[in-house]
Design a protein around this motif. Structure first.
Motif, PDB file in Angstrom:
ATOM      1  N   ILE A 140       0.865  -1.182   0.000  1.00  0.00           N
ATOM      2  CA  ILE A 140       0.000   0.000   0.000  1.00  0.00           C
ATOM      3  C   ILE A 140       0.905   1.237   0.000  1.00  0.00           C
ATOM      4  CG2 ILE A 140      -1.970  -1.095   1.138  1.00  0.00           C
ATOM      5  CD1 ILE A 140      -1.041   0.106   3.786  1.00  0.00           C
ATOM      6  N   PRO A 141       0.373   2.382  -0.389  1.00  0.00           N
ATOM      7  CA  PRO A 141       1.194   3.599  -0.387  1.00  0.00           C
ATOM      8  C   PRO A 141       1.568   4.022   1.042  1.00  0.00           C
ATOM      9  CG  PRO A 141      -0.796   3.892  -1.711  1.00  0.00           C
ATOM     10  CD  PRO A 141      -0.947   2.605  -0.984  1.00  0.00           C
ATOM     11  N   PRO A 142       2.722   4.673   1.200  1.00  0.00           N
ATOM     12  CA  PRO A 142       3.130   5.142   2.532  1.00  0.00           C
ATOM     13  C   PRO A 142       2.112   6.082   3.177  1.00  0.00           C
ATOM     14  CG  PRO A 142       4.979   5.251   1.017  1.00  0.00           C
ATOM     15  CD  PRO A 142       3.766   4.903   0.201  1.00  0.00           C
ATOM     16  N   GLY A 143       1.439   6.888   2.368  1.00  0.00           N
ATOM     17  CA  GLY A 143       0.416   7.783   2.918  1.00  0.00           C
ATOM     18  C   GLY A 143      -0.737   7.014   3.546  1.00  0.00           C
ATOM     19  N   THR A 144      -1.086   5.889   2.966  1.00  0.00           N
ATOM     20  CA  THR A 144      -2.140   5.048   3.516  1.00  0.00           C
ATOM     21  C   THR A 144      -1.699   4.456   4.846  1.00  0.00           C
ATOM     22  OG1 THR A 144      -2.913   4.551   1.295  1.00  0.00           O
ATOM     23  CG2 THR A 144      -3.642   3.073   3.039  1.00  0.00           C
ATOM     24  N   VAL A 145      -0.424   4.075   4.934  1.00  0.00           N
ATOM     25  CA  VAL A 145       0.111   3.563   6.203  1.00  0.00           C
ATOM     26  C   VAL A 145      -0.035   4.627   7.281  1.00  0.00           C
ATOM     27  CG1 VAL A 145       2.209   2.822   7.407  1.00  0.00           C
ATOM     28  CG2 VAL A 145       1.728   1.976   5.113  1.00  0.00           C
ATOM     29  N   GLY A 146       0.384   5.848   6.961  1.00  0.00           N
ATOM     30  CA  GLY A 146       0.289   6.942   7.930  1.00  0.00           C
ATOM     31  C   GLY A 146      -1.138   7.213   8.344  1.00  0.00           C
ATOM     32  N   SER A 147      -2.050   7.194   7.393  1.00  0.00           N
ATOM     33  CA  SER A 147      -3.461   7.443   7.683  1.00  0.00           C
ATOM     34  C   SER A 147      -4.040   6.358   8.589  1.00  0.00           C
ATOM     35  CB  SER A 147      -4.245   7.510   6.374  1.00  0.00           C
ATOM     36  OG  SER A 147      -5.614   7.637   6.616  1.00  0.00           O
ATOM     37  N   ARG A 148      -3.761   5.095   8.264  1.00  0.00           N
ATOM     38  CA  ARG A 148      -4.285   3.992   9.080  1.00  0.00           C
ATOM     39  C   ARG A 148      -3.718   4.026  10.490  1.00  0.00           C
ATOM     40  NH1 ARG A 148      -4.209  -1.094   4.780  1.00  0.00           N
ATOM     41  NH2 ARG A 148      -5.722  -0.170   3.349  1.00  0.00           N
ATOM     42  N   ARG A 149      -2.425   4.339  10.586  1.00  0.00           N
ATOM     43  CA  ARG A 149      -1.801   4.412  11.915  1.00  0.00           C
ATOM     44  C   ARG A 149      -2.396   5.563  12.718  1.00  0.00           C
ATOM     45  NH1 ARG A 149       4.657   4.798  13.247  1.00  0.00           N
ATOM     46  NH2 ARG A 149       4.442   4.508  15.480  1.00  0.00           N
ATOM     47  N   HIS A 150      -2.586   6.699  12.072  1.00  0.00           N
ATOM     48  CA  HIS A 150      -3.181   7.856  12.743  1.00  0.00           C
ATOM     49  C   HIS A 150      -4.572   7.530  13.265  1.00  0.00           C
ATOM     50  CE1 HIS A 150      -4.472  11.962  13.517  1.00  0.00           C
ATOM     51  NE2 HIS A 150      -5.552  11.702  12.807  1.00  0.00           N
ATOM     52  N   HIS A 151      -5.401   6.899  12.435  1.00  0.00           N
ATOM     53  CA  HIS A 151      -6.769   6.562  12.852  1.00  0.00           C
ATOM     54  C   HIS A 151      -6.763   5.544  13.991  1.00  0.00           C
ATOM     55  CE1 HIS A 151      -8.854   8.948   9.912  1.00  0.00           C
ATOM     56  NE2 HIS A 151      -8.117   8.431   8.933  1.00  0.00           N
TER      57      HIS A 151
END
Length: 170
Positions: A140-151
């Motif tokens: 998955i894209p790194p931005g998606t990783v950041g978003s999922r971790r943030h949520h």
């Protein structure tokens, strides 16, 4: 470049503790974690002729996560309690400092997260992977990783905000 047995053995030694820690937070059964780790390495070994040695860690992690998802589905279909073999290793890391009640609460908190967010959080916090490594392992894209971790962190903070406030006031 094909993968050789020394490279896979080195990968297993590198990932053994962090991958076990991550899998334990997803499966909560020591034997299942060890089985998944071994099966993931065997799956990568079976395709060694086409495996790039530079990506072996990500491939083993991805294979382990896929196998863990399958194991979680099987766990949900079972109607009996798993046996506990005391000879199996306990979770490694911070759990040893947690009381039984705290460990139960951690398990419940992680179980309450959506699977995609839980996987990202577990890989980051319990396996110590970077955003780029998680992105590669989950494809998955790194931005998606950041978003999922943030949520995931936000949901955990909301769950524990009342308890943290009460402890601070005491």
């Amino acid at each position: 470049m094909a993968l050789d047995d020394a490279q896979l053995a080195a990968c297993y030694r590198r990932l053994e503790r962090p991958l076990y820690n991550a899998l334990y937070r997803l499966l909560w059964e020591p034997q299942a974690c060890m089985d998944v780790m071994h099966d993931a390495c065997l799956a990568v070994w079976a395709k060694r002729a086409t495996v790039d040695a530079a990506r072996v860690d990500a491939l083993v992690t991805a294979a382990a996560l896929n196998l863990a998802r399958n194991e979680r589905r099987w766990q949900s279909l079972r109607h009996w309690l798993p046996w506990r073999d005391e000879s199996l290793p306990e979770p490694l890391g911070e759990d040893s400092a947690l009381s039984k009640a705290e460990a139960t609460e951690l398990r419940a908190a992680l179980a309450a997260l959506p699977e995609r967010e839980r996987e990202v959080l577990v890989l980051a916090e319990f396996m110590g992977l970077s955003t780029a490594e998680i992105a590669e392992a989950l494809d998955i894209p790194p931005g998606t990783v950041g978003s999922r971790r943030h949520h995931a962190v936000k949901k955990l903070a909301q769950r524990y905000a009342p308890a943290i406030g009460a402890a601070r006031d005491a």
